[in-house]
Design a protein around this motif. Structure first.
Motif, PDB file in Angstrom:
ATOM      1  N   ARG A   1     -32.003  10.095   8.981  1.00 24.43           N
ATOM      2  CA  ARG A   1     -32.916  11.236   8.931  1.00 24.43           C
ATOM      3  C   ARG A   1     -33.298  11.630   7.506  1.00 24.43           C
ATOM      4  O   ARG A   1     -34.477  11.879   7.236  1.00 24.43           O
ATOM      5  N   THR A   2     -32.315  11.743   6.630  1.00 24.22           N
ATOM      6  CA  THR A   2     -32.627  12.218   5.280  1.00 24.22           C
ATOM      7  C   THR A   2     -31.839  11.509   4.181  1.00 24.22           C
ATOM      8  O   THR A   2     -32.337  11.334   3.076  1.00 24.22           O
ATOM      9  N   GLY A   3     -30.603  11.123   4.474  1.00 26.37           N
ATOM     10  CA  GLY A   3     -29.703  10.654   3.433  1.00 26.37           C
ATOM     11  C   GLY A   3     -30.158   9.402   2.714  1.00 26.37           C
ATOM     12  O   GLY A   3     -30.126   9.327   1.481  1.00 26.37           O
ATOM     13  N   ALA A   4     -30.585   8.384   3.472  1.00 25.74           N
ATOM     14  CA  ALA A   4     -30.965   7.109   2.856  1.00 25.74           C
ATOM     15  C   ALA A   4     -32.123   7.299   1.878  1.00 25.74           C
ATOM     16  O   ALA A   4     -32.132   6.723   0.785  1.00 25.74           O
ATOM     17  N   ALA A   5     -33.099   8.111   2.262  1.00 24.89           N
ATOM     18  CA  ALA A   5     -34.249   8.349   1.376  1.00 24.89           C
ATOM     19  C   ALA A   5     -33.810   9.053   0.092  1.00 24.89           C
ATOM     20  O   ALA A   5     -34.283   8.712  -1.007  1.00 24.89           O
ATOM     21  N   GLN A   6     -32.905  10.019   0.206  1.00 23.14           N
ATOM     22  CA  GLN A   6     -32.422  10.735  -0.976  1.00 23.14           C
ATOM     23  C   GLN A   6     -31.621   9.816  -1.896  1.00 23.14           C
ATOM     24  O   GLN A   6     -31.787   9.845  -3.119  1.00 23.14           O
ATOM     25  N   ILE A   7     -30.771   8.993  -1.303  1.00 18.67           N
ATOM     26  CA  ILE A   7     -29.946   8.076  -2.093  1.00 18.67           C
ATOM     27  C   ILE A   7     -30.822   7.042  -2.790  1.00 18.67           C
ATOM     28  O   ILE A   7     -30.647   6.748  -3.973  1.00 18.67           O
ATOM     29  N   THR A   8     -31.778   6.500  -2.062  1.00 24.70           N
ATOM     30  CA  THR A   8     -32.677   5.499  -2.638  1.00 24.70           C
ATOM     31  C   THR A   8     -33.469   6.087  -3.801  1.00 24.70           C
ATOM     32  O   THR A   8     -33.624   5.450  -4.859  1.00 24.70           O
ATOM     33  N   ALA A   9     -33.972   7.305  -3.636  1.00 24.57           N
ATOM     34  CA  ALA A   9     -34.739   7.952  -4.704  1.00 24.57           C
ATOM     35  C   ALA A   9     -33.874   8.142  -5.940  1.00 24.57           C
ATOM     36  O   ALA A   9     -34.332   7.901  -7.077  1.00 24.57           O
ATOM     37  N   PHE A  10     -32.625   8.551  -5.750  1.00 21.60           N
ATOM     38  CA  PHE A  10     -31.743   8.767  -6.896  1.00 21.60           C
ATOM     39  C   PHE A  10     -31.431   7.444  -7.599  1.00 21.60           C
ATOM     40  O   PHE A  10     -31.484   7.352  -8.831  1.00 21.60           O
ATOM     41  N   LEU A  11     -31.109   6.404  -6.827  1.00 25.33           N
ATOM     42  CA  LEU A  11     -30.782   5.108  -7.424  1.00 25.33           C
ATOM     43  C   LEU A  11     -31.987   4.515  -8.147  1.00 25.33           C
ATOM     44  O   LEU A  11     -31.844   3.912  -9.214  1.00 25.33           O
TER      45      LEU A  11
END
Length: 308
Positions: free
Chosen positions: A288-298
């Protein structure tokens, strides 16, 4: 839900929990008075755009809290915890306890009819074993609420999944923490704090006087890293930070990791599912949200590395 004329005051409104609580209360038809030290900041303006009333107040200033709470039905109380992501430098456990007590005193003075306090899982085990300072500080605030006889609900969340979206846990191409690779850690999505808080306010007869631990999943750090790898499509191995390395920075933070390694939160996932069947497990949160946030940070980290 139909709109209500009842107002809930949300402290820490621009923080992770405050934003989630505000969103669920507004969706449930409540009026929300969102407290912040900086009403002109972008986070406050974003909250205002969702329909919250923005009010300036300081947790250090009881009179500002009383003024902000006057005429409201309910109040959501949350304070920063030493060592958690985003905590300001120099913030102490004593500050946390004082702020929590200030909010409780303001709620009593203003005649708040239902206070929901966000504590931490395991705080109620005080006296049965040695506890990290952050659990003791939350417990002291809980005890002050009881001493004042406030109509209160105590919610005790475990660690947040959102901790895995920034530098706190993502370092050097690894997922890092002080938890041993094979030790299960209980985690939850902060959104579910918002859901349960709104539920508690909507059912005061069931929730006033009640305390409950909140949890969404239980995974080892290696399993967490593996789920993230699958969700983002790139390697993210787990690397444990030695406790002594953590101790060199902060003794209490080291003790907290030792406590999690040896004892843990012990929240009841089955009980959580009974009151909130849709509580997110880690894979659902990633989708829902986590993968997109992690990818953006990395990706941002990668870009910084290339510019260096």
């Amino acid at each position: 839900m139909e709109p209500t004329d009842k107002t809930v005051v949300v402290t820490g409104a621009t923080g992770l929990q405050g934003r989630a609580v505000t969103r669920h209360l507004l969706d449930g038809g409540w009026q929300v008075r969102a407290l912040t030290r900086n009403p002109d900041g972008a986070p406050a303006k974003a909250l205002a755009s969702t329909g919250a009333q923005i009010v300036r107040a300081e947790m250090e200033d009881i009179s500002s809290l009383v003024d902000a709470a006057e005429g409201a039905y309910g109040l959501f109380s949350v304070q920063p915890t030493v060592g958690s992501p985003g905590t300001e430098a120099g913030f102490s456990a004593e500050d946390e306890v004082r702020w929590g007590k200030n909010i409780a005193e303001a709620a009593r003075t203003a005649g708040i009819r239902h206070l929901v306090f966000s504590s931490v899982a395991g705080a109620d085990r005080h006296g049965s074993e040695a506890l990290p300072r952050n659990l003791i500080s939350k417990w002291q605030i809980e005890q002050h609420l009881a001493k004042l006889g406030l109509p209160a609900t105590i919610l005790r969340p475990v660690s947040f999944m959102e901790n895995y979206t920034g530098e706190y846990a993502l370092q050097g191409g690894n997922l890092v923490s002080g938890i041993a690779p094979d030790v299960p850690l209980q985690i939850m999505a902060v959104n579910d704090v918002g859901f349960v808080t709104a539920l508690a306010f909507s059912q005061p007869q069931e929730w006033i006087g009640r305390a409950m631990a909140l949890v969404g999943d239980e995974l080892t750090p290696v399993q967490i890293a593996a789920h993230i790898e699958t969700a983002i499509g790139r390697p993210l191995p787990y690397a444990q930070i030695p406790i002594e390395t953590i101790r060199a920075v902060n003794e209490q933070f080291a003790f907290a990791h030792e406590w999690l390694n040896e004892r843990g939160y012990r929240a009841d996932i089955t009980a959580m599912r009974r009151i909130h069947p849709a509580a997110m497990d880690f894979r659902t949160w990633l989708e829902r949200t986590g993968a997109a946030q992690i990818t953006a940070f990395l990706n941002a980290q990668d870009a910084e590395g290339q510019d260096a």
